[in-house]
Design an enzyme around this catalytic site. Structure first.
Site, PDB file in Angstrom:
ATOM      1  N   ARG A   1       0.373  -8.505 -32.530  1.00 34.55           N
ATOM      2  CA  ARG A   1       0.111  -7.626 -33.669  1.00 34.55           C
ATOM      3  C   ARG A   1      -0.237  -8.398 -34.949  1.00 34.55           C
ATOM      4  O   ARG A   1      -1.193  -8.055 -35.649  1.00 34.55           O
ATOM      5  CB  ARG A   1       1.336  -6.729 -33.945  1.00 34.55           C
ATOM      6  CG  ARG A   1       1.385  -5.498 -33.081  1.00 34.55           C
ATOM      7  CD  ARG A   1       2.801  -5.057 -32.850  1.00 34.55           C
ATOM      8  NE  ARG A   1       3.450  -6.001 -31.959  1.00 34.55           N
ATOM      9  CZ  ARG A   1       3.349  -5.939 -30.615  1.00 34.55           C
ATOM     10  NH1 ARG A   1       2.697  -4.968 -30.055  1.00 34.55           N
ATOM     11  NH2 ARG A   1       3.924  -6.846 -29.857  1.00 34.55           N
ATOM     12  N   THR A   2       0.558  -9.410 -35.257  1.00 32.86           N
ATOM     13  CA  THR A   2       0.357 -10.100 -36.539  1.00 32.86           C
ATOM     14  C   THR A   2      -1.022 -10.751 -36.576  1.00 32.86           C
ATOM     15  O   THR A   2      -1.789 -10.575 -37.525  1.00 32.86           O
ATOM     16  CB  THR A   2       1.466 -11.151 -36.767  1.00 32.86           C
ATOM     17  OG1 THR A   2       2.733 -10.508 -36.648  1.00 32.86           O
ATOM     18  CG2 THR A   2       1.353 -11.779 -38.133  1.00 32.86           C
TER      19      THR A   2
ATOM     20  N   LYS B   1      -2.932 -33.980 -28.951  1.00 31.98           N
ATOM     21  CA  LYS B   1      -3.018 -35.442 -29.108  1.00 31.98           C
ATOM     22  C   LYS B   1      -1.901 -35.961 -30.000  1.00 31.98           C
ATOM     23  O   LYS B   1      -1.872 -37.141 -30.338  1.00 31.98           O
ATOM     24  CB  LYS B   1      -4.378 -35.814 -29.733  1.00 31.98           C
ATOM     25  CG  LYS B   1      -5.566 -35.386 -28.907  1.00 31.98           C
ATOM     26  CD  LYS B   1      -6.861 -35.667 -29.679  1.00 31.98           C
ATOM     27  CE  LYS B   1      -8.045 -35.012 -28.988  1.00 31.98           C
ATOM     28  NZ  LYS B   1      -9.222 -34.963 -29.872  1.00 31.98           N
TER      29      LYS B   1
ATOM     30  N   ARG C   1       1.758 -18.993 -38.460  1.00 30.80           N
ATOM     31  CA  ARG C   1       3.004 -18.697 -37.740  1.00 30.80           C
ATOM     32  C   ARG C   1       3.418 -19.975 -37.023  1.00 30.80           C
ATOM     33  O   ARG C   1       2.587 -20.625 -36.370  1.00 30.80           O
ATOM     34  CB  ARG C   1       2.828 -17.581 -36.716  1.00 30.80           C
ATOM     35  CG  ARG C   1       4.078 -17.465 -35.819  1.00 30.80           C
ATOM     36  CD  ARG C   1       4.050 -16.275 -34.912  1.00 30.80           C
ATOM     37  NE  ARG C   1       4.270 -15.049 -35.669  1.00 30.80           N
ATOM     38  CZ  ARG C   1       4.441 -13.867 -35.096  1.00 30.80           C
ATOM     39  NH1 ARG C   1       4.417 -13.748 -33.784  1.00 30.80           N
ATOM     40  NH2 ARG C   1       4.636 -12.793 -35.834  1.00 30.80           N
TER      41      ARG C   1
ATOM     42  N   HIS D   1       9.353 -13.106 -42.286  1.00 32.77           N
ATOM     43  CA  HIS D   1       8.097 -12.532 -41.814  1.00 32.77           C
ATOM     44  C   HIS D   1       7.724 -11.498 -42.876  1.00 32.77           C
ATOM     45  O   HIS D   1       7.826 -10.298 -42.646  1.00 32.77           O
ATOM     46  CB  HIS D   1       8.324 -11.885 -40.447  1.00 32.77           C
ATOM     47  CG  HIS D   1       7.058 -11.529 -39.716  1.00 32.77           C
ATOM     48  ND1 HIS D   1       5.805 -11.731 -40.244  1.00 32.77           N
ATOM     49  CD2 HIS D   1       6.872 -10.957 -38.507  1.00 32.77           C
ATOM     50  CE1 HIS D   1       4.905 -11.308 -39.378  1.00 32.77           C
ATOM     51  NE2 HIS D   1       5.527 -10.841 -38.312  1.00 32.77           N
TER      52      HIS D   1
END
Lengths: 296, 142
Positions: free
Chosen positions: A48-49, A76, A97, A125
């Site tokens: 959703r986000t 890497k 995020r 959030h």
């Protein structure tokens, strides 16, 4: 302007974003962000986000570029700091995020472009909290004075901590209902009570007859040492259609999603169930957040 | 117990008994420190019953750095020694902000990955991590 934590925001800032989101949702506002580029950097899973930020960017006339950790130089061994510094040169704003708490703040400290926190571990959030407030205000017409029950694992859910804080700011009455052992940190509850004169009632049995808004989150079975206890608690804290018989007729049920089995499927079709609408509210709210971040 | 006077350095007195090792850690004085250091533990004290004392030769501790000692031992007194005499004496005070020192009690904080720590004191005397927002008591930071 960075959007890192609901703690950084004042009530008037939040109201400005909610009003702006309402105008976007009603088609009464044209975004000033045409031609800007948003970078979405999700170091862990999101449905959703991420999608609603990308949709919000497109609906605002922006382009977006997407960072995929599994095909990036993270493989890497590139550091988080080097990654965000690099991407800063490709975009006008970054949504991040990351599983580590404080990662978005760190990025905001080292970058000149606006950073939006898309969730940092168990901490914050903020845009989910804005969606929650928007959804409550849209459904009930106000936030102040409402009885809001936060229900589920209140110990680990970041959405609950941020929402409780914001509800304090908006003078709602909050009831915390969670199984024993999954209560919201009492020091945090005390802080909210002291800071906002928030009325908090704590219960350990499912009960929401007085609730105007029932906000549910998942009880994470993996948090329990005893699988049988986990099963017993999740069953007792599963909301069934029959449980709503004693609830107010105009109750609004919200959930940040994904929901697993904490709400019986039969409830999805009831008028009180507003969680999919809540998820859809993510687009106008995030359009408003993008405007706030890039134009404030 | 006799400890020699120092010509230049710092004497930290009135350290809470048992906290001398943490004070050494805060001042980043380890096994490679090139000058003399005396650590006295459980010294009888009229005021504190027992206390620790640390005498460090060759290092003048800044007031800002010394104040970090208040996290583990509020009330410790600092004596700056130059030319074998006390040049300055002060009692440590809890700092409003702690930056680049200490560690966040949250194992999932981004600072556990090596980012520089930063904490701010709140109204109730507890410290909030600038990054992960976890609140900790003063002593949890060191």
């Amino acid at each position: 302007m960075d959007v890192i934590s609901i703690r950084d925001m004042e009530k008037k800032d939040i109201e400005e974003i909610l009003d702006s989101a309402e105008a976007y949702a009603a088609g009464k506002k044209k975004s000033p962000l045409s031609g800007k580029v948003l970078a979405t950097l999700f170091f862990e899973a999101s449905t959703r986000t991420k999608l609603s930020f990308q949709s919000a960017a497109l609906r605002s006339g922006m382009e977006y570029i997407d960072f995929l950790p599994e095909t990036s130089s993270l493989k890497k061994g590139e550091s988080f700091e080097d990654t965000v510094k690099t991407v800063e040169g490709y975009a006008d704003a970054l949504v991040i995020r990351h599983p580590k708490e404080g990662s978005a703040r760190l990025a905001a400290d080292i970058l000149g472009k606006p950073v939006i926190n898309g969730g940092d571990g168990g901490n914050q959030h903020p845009t989910q909290t804005l969606i929650d407030l928007y959804s409550i205000r849209k459904s009930k017409g106000r936030i102040k004075g409402l009885n809001v029950t936060l229900f589920g694992d209140l110990k680990h859910a970041r959405t609950m901590r941020s929402l409780a804080y914001a509800l304090g700011m908006f003078e709602a009455k909050v009831t915390l209902v969670s199984p024993v052992g999954l209560e919201m940190d009492p020091l945090y509850v005390k802080e909210l009570e002291d800071r906002f004169s928030l009325q908090v009632h704590v219960k350990t049995e499912p009960e929401f007859s007085e609730a105007d808004v029932l906000y549910v989150c998942r009880i994470q079975q993996e948090r329990f040492a005893d699988p049988m206890e986990a099963k017993r608690v999740t069953e007792r804290f599963r909301i069934k259609k029959d449980d709503l018989k004693g609830a107010k007729d105009d109750l609004v049920i919200l959930h940040p999603l994904p929901k697993i089995n904490e709400i019986e499927g039969a409830i999805d079709g009831m008028k009180q169930a507003r969680y999919f609408e809540q998820a859809h509210n993510g687009v106008p709210v995030r359009q408003a957040v993008l405007e706030y971040a890039l134009h404030k | 117990m006799q400890v020699d006077k120092i010509e230049m350095g710092t004497v930290i007195d009135h350290i809470r008994a048992g906290k001398a090792a943490k004070v050494m850690k805060i001042l980043e004085i380890g096994e490679n420190y090139p000058h003399r250091v005396a650590i006295l533990i459980n010294v009888p004290s009229k005021m504190m019953k027992t206390k620790d004392i640390v005498k460090i030769e060759g290092k003048v501790v800044s007031e800002e750095h010394a104040n970090i000692i208040a996290l583990v031992s509020p009330g410790a007194s600092i004596n700056i020694i130059r030319n074998s005499a006390i040049e300055k004496k002060f009692t440590v005070a809890l700092p409003k902000e702690v930056s680049g020192l200490g560690r966040c009690a949250n194992p999932n904080c981004i600072t556990a990955e090596g980012a520089k720590t930063k904490f701010r004191m709140e109204g109730d005397g507890r410290y909030r991590c600038h990054f992960c927002e976890r609140r900790s008591g003063a002593e949890e930071l060191v």
